[in-house]
Write a protein that holds these residues in place. Sequence first.
Motif, PDB file in Angstrom:
ATOM      1  N   GLY A   5       0.691  -1.407   0.021  1.00 31.61           N
ATOM      2  CA  GLY A   5      -0.082  -0.038  -0.004  1.00 31.61           C
ATOM      3  C   GLY A   5       0.791   1.276  -0.103  1.00 31.61           C
ATOM      4  O   GLY A   5       2.311   1.173   0.478  1.00 31.61           O
ATOM      5  N   ALA A   6       0.410   2.393  -0.350  1.00 34.21           N
ATOM      6  CA  ALA A   6       1.058   3.589  -0.472  1.00 34.21           C
ATOM      7  C   ALA A   6       1.195   3.903   0.818  1.00 34.21           C
ATOM      8  O   ALA A   6       2.079   4.621   1.381  1.00 34.21           O
ATOM      9  CB  ALA A   6       0.306   4.727  -1.037  1.00 34.21           C
ATOM     10  N   ARG A   7       0.389   3.676   1.922  1.00 34.71           N
ATOM     11  CA  ARG A   7       0.325   4.074   3.303  1.00 34.71           C
ATOM     12  C   ARG A   7       0.219   2.831   4.304  1.00 34.71           C
ATOM     13  O   ARG A   7      -0.889   2.747   4.937  1.00 34.71           O
ATOM     14  CB  ARG A   7      -0.548   5.046   3.654  1.00 34.71           C
ATOM     15  CG  ARG A   7      -0.547   6.011   5.012  1.00 34.71           C
ATOM     16  CD  ARG A   7      -1.446   6.992   5.166  1.00 34.71           C
ATOM     17  NE  ARG A   7      -1.448   7.287   6.750  1.00 34.71           N
ATOM     18  CZ  ARG A   7      -2.440   7.029   7.541  1.00 34.71           C
ATOM     19  NH1 ARG A   7      -3.213   6.129   7.261  1.00 34.71           N
ATOM     20  NH2 ARG A   7      -2.228   7.528   8.658  1.00 34.71           N
ATOM     21  N   PRO A   8       1.099   2.038   4.405  1.00 43.98           N
ATOM     22  CA  PRO A   8       0.935   0.835   5.114  1.00 43.98           C
ATOM     23  C   PRO A   8       1.509   0.882   6.566  1.00 43.98           C
ATOM     24  O   PRO A   8       2.027   1.756   6.973  1.00 43.98           O
ATOM     25  CB  PRO A   8       2.099  -0.127   4.533  1.00 43.98           C
ATOM     26  CG  PRO A   8       3.149   0.641   3.977  1.00 43.98           C
ATOM     27  CD  PRO A   8       2.617   2.011   3.639  1.00 43.98           C
ATOM     28  N   LEU A   9       0.789   0.132   7.560  1.00 48.24           N
ATOM     29  CA  LEU A   9       1.132  -0.078   8.907  1.00 48.24           C
ATOM     30  C   LEU A   9       2.210  -1.162   9.082  1.00 48.24           C
ATOM     31  O   LEU A   9       1.804  -2.360   8.650  1.00 48.24           O
ATOM     32  CB  LEU A   9       0.039  -0.164   9.597  1.00 48.24           C
ATOM     33  CG  LEU A   9       0.259  -0.030  11.164  1.00 48.24           C
ATOM     34  CD1 LEU A   9       0.637   1.388  11.577  1.00 48.24           C
ATOM     35  CD2 LEU A   9      -1.300  -0.339  12.037  1.00 48.24           C
ATOM     36  N   HIS A  10       3.207  -0.880   9.541  1.00 49.80           N
ATOM     37  CA  HIS A  10       4.264  -2.000   9.853  1.00 49.80           C
ATOM     38  C   HIS A  10       3.872  -2.535  11.421  1.00 49.80           C
ATOM     39  O   HIS A  10       3.830  -1.686  12.167  1.00 49.80           O
ATOM     40  CB  HIS A  10       5.631  -1.362   9.868  1.00 49.80           C
ATOM     41  CG  HIS A  10       6.033  -0.909   8.686  1.00 49.80           C
ATOM     42  ND1 HIS A  10       5.666   0.446   8.191  1.00 49.80           N
ATOM     43  CD2 HIS A  10       6.710  -0.988   7.567  1.00 49.80           C
ATOM     44  CE1 HIS A  10       6.004   0.609   7.105  1.00 49.80           C
ATOM     45  NE2 HIS A  10       6.771  -0.331   6.536  1.00 49.80           N
ATOM     46  N   VAL A  11       3.378  -3.686  11.285  1.00 51.21           N
ATOM     47  CA  VAL A  11       3.032  -4.528  12.418  1.00 51.21           C
ATOM     48  C   VAL A  11       4.212  -5.266  13.195  1.00 51.21           C
ATOM     49  O   VAL A  11       4.585  -6.127  12.266  1.00 51.21           O
ATOM     50  CB  VAL A  11       1.796  -5.246  12.357  1.00 51.21           C
ATOM     51  CG1 VAL A  11       1.239  -5.883  13.454  1.00 51.21           C
ATOM     52  CG2 VAL A  11       0.609  -4.369  11.639  1.00 51.21           C
ATOM     53  N   ALA A  45      14.934  -1.953   5.920  1.00 51.49           N
ATOM     54  CA  ALA A  45      14.816  -1.969   4.269  1.00 51.49           C
ATOM     55  C   ALA A  45      13.457  -1.441   3.988  1.00 51.49           C
ATOM     56  O   ALA A  45      12.836  -0.848   2.894  1.00 51.49           O
ATOM     57  CB  ALA A  45      15.450  -2.877   3.692  1.00 51.49           C
ATOM     58  N   THR A  46      12.612  -2.391   4.655  1.00 55.45           N
ATOM     59  CA  THR A  46      11.006  -2.384   4.359  1.00 55.45           C
ATOM     60  C   THR A  46      10.642  -0.997   4.871  1.00 55.45           C
ATOM     61  O   THR A  46       9.874  -0.340   3.880  1.00 55.45           O
ATOM     62  CB  THR A  46      10.456  -3.470   5.056  1.00 55.45           C
ATOM     63  OG1 THR A  46      10.816  -4.461   4.761  1.00 55.45           O
ATOM     64  CG2 THR A  46       8.766  -3.359   5.015  1.00 55.45           C
ATOM     65  N   ALA A  47      10.829  -0.615   5.961  1.00 52.37           N
ATOM     66  CA  ALA A  47      10.498   0.657   6.477  1.00 52.37           C
ATOM     67  C   ALA A  47      10.891   1.783   5.735  1.00 52.37           C
ATOM     68  O   ALA A  47      10.081   2.943   5.780  1.00 52.37           O
ATOM     69  CB  ALA A  47      10.708   0.799   7.974  1.00 52.37           C
TER      70      ALA A  47
END
Length: 178
Positions: free
Chosen positions: A21-27, A93-95
């Motif tokens: 997503g363009a605005r994901p939440l990292h859980v 890297a993901t963040a």
Amino acid sequence: MFDLYRGNRSDTCRFVLGRAGARPLHVVGLNPSTANRHKADVTVAKVARMVSMSGFDGFVMLNLYPLRCLRPADLPRSADASLLTRNQQIILATAKQHDAPQFWAAWGADICRRKFLIQACQQLADEVARLGGGWWCYGASRGPLTRQGHPRHPSRLSYSGLLQHFDMPLYLSQLKCL
């Protein structure tokens, strides 16, 4: 089912699972269980629904330690240092793909089961701060924290809750594990 996935060759470790997503939440949980690219488990199914209800358009399920294990009590007594390092590198890297990445603290009281989980949490918090990221926790009628002061695990939450800002520096300064 999930378009984001990264595990090791034998799939005994899972580093990333989610929906782009363009605005994901990292859980951030403790450790992965049974969910994989093709099927959700209870935790991931709840996370996906709660994230969608909270206005994010994707999620990235991450963990403080990537080794698959049904119960945190069954994690090894000491961590594989190279595995911890690789996990942190992949998380960062993901963040870094997003400006001011947002993180949901979702590990529950089991963080106290292993010292390396606490150390990984502290390291991640430092890196998230450097990225200008923020922290959230999820709470309902019982509040966002356990009796011991830890952010609640998603599998034990009702859908009636809301994401709330989480003061990670305060949490870490007050973290006590017996």
